[in-house]
Design a protein around this motif. Structure first.
Motif, mmCIF file in Angstrom:
data_model
loop_
_atom_site.group_PDB
_atom_site.id
_atom_site.type_symbol
_atom_site.label_atom_id
_atom_site.label_comp_id
_atom_site.label_asym_id
_atom_site.label_seq_id
_atom_site.Cartn_x
_atom_site.Cartn_y
_atom_site.Cartn_z
ATOM 1 N N ALA A 68 0.767 -1.177 -0.047
ATOM 2 C CA ALA A 68 -0.002 -0.148 0.008
ATOM 3 C C ALA A 68 0.892 1.225 0.105
ATOM 4 O O ALA A 68 0.520 1.995 -0.542
ATOM 5 C CB ALA A 68 -0.918 -0.008 1.172
ATOM 6 N N HIS B 60 1.128 4.639 -2.687
ATOM 7 C CA HIS B 60 0.590 5.637 -2.303
ATOM 8 C C HIS B 60 1.276 6.886 -2.929
ATOM 9 O O HIS B 60 2.082 6.919 -3.674
ATOM 10 C CB HIS B 60 0.934 5.596 -0.503
ATOM 11 N N ARG C 188 -9.647 4.155 0.686
ATOM 12 C CA ARG C 188 -9.297 3.331 1.541
ATOM 13 C C ARG C 188 -10.310 1.993 1.131
ATOM 14 O O ARG C 188 -9.856 0.535 0.960
ATOM 15 C CB ARG C 188 -9.455 3.443 3.044
ATOM 16 N N PHE D 64 -9.113 0.411 -2.111
ATOM 17 C CA PHE D 64 -7.828 -0.424 -2.009
ATOM 18 C C PHE D 64 -8.325 -1.811 -1.305
ATOM 19 O O PHE D 64 -7.940 -2.948 -1.713
ATOM 20 C CB PHE D 64 -6.712 0.024 -0.996
#
Length: 224
Positions: free
Chosen positions: A44, A48, A132, A135
């Motif tokens: 992640a 980012h 979020r 993801f």
């Protein structure tokens, strides 16, 4: 020159062998769970938008993947106490295994994420999902499924690599084999039994992972 195997001489040390095997199992379970979590967080971070997170995760991966595991282990166990961070041998071993596994899984999971069609992400944004949610619900599950076999293989490699922890006196399977052969001098028998137990663990891990994956992914497909 003939040599007769004498496995019966190992029976008096079976408690030590079982204890070592159990320690290897515990280390494997804990570090696998923590390593997978760290790998997800690392992947992640690599994806980012924040460049600090991106380059920090990349530096972590490159550092771990390009240095020997035993050096990482010795740094944690012998080096960290110099700056006031004291860990016992089991804590140091688990930390080293987790950090090592997390670095490799970061790249494996990132590769799975890179295979996600952009159209799925754009559709999720159109529906108003947060980054979020995109993801965790749209990107990660199929990415994890795509690279699942590689994740399993890497977890097994780390389990086998736990043998190095005997160098800092973690009483796992290799430590037990070393101890037994130092008492009865039956090196072939001691290490052959240890090798067979590692082989058993590897097959068992792959069987459990495959069953868990089959259950989880088939359940996911039913809900699609």
């Amino acid at each position: 020159m003939s040599y007769e195997l004498n496995f019966s001489a190992l029976l008096e040390y079976q408690d030590i062998l079982v204890a070592g095997l159990w320690m290897t199992v515990k280390l494997t379970v804990i570090t696998t769970l923590l390593g997978i979590l760290l790998g997800i967080l690392g992947a992640a971070a690599r994806r980012h938008r924040n460049p600090l997170l991106q380059y920090g995760a990349k530096a972590y991966v490159e550092l771990i993947r390009n240095t020997p595991f035993i050096v990482q282990l010795f740094f944690i166990f012998f080096g960290l106490p110099a700056i006031g961070i004291k860990l016992n041998e089991i804590e140091a071993g688990m930390l080293a295994l987790t950090i090592n596994l997390g670095a490799y899984l970061t790249e494996i999971i990132r590769a799975g994420i890179d295979g996600t069609p952009k159209g799925q992400v754009e559709a999720a944004r159109t529906l108003g999902l947060s980054n979020r949610q995109i993801f965790t619900r749209i990107i990660l599950p199929p990415a994890f499924q795509r690279v699942y076999s590689s994740i399993v293989s890497q977890c097994i490699i780390v389990m086998l690599g736990s043998a190095v922890l005997s160098q800092i006196s973690v009483q796992e399977l290799t430590f037990a084999a070393n101890f037994i052969q130092s008492r009865n001098f039956l090196s072939i028998e001691s290490y052959l039994v240890a090798a067979l137990l590692y082989l058993m663990l590897a097959f068992l891990m792959r069987f459990i992972f495959n069953r868990m994956g089959a259950w989880a992914f088939s359940r996911k497909e039913k809900h699609v």
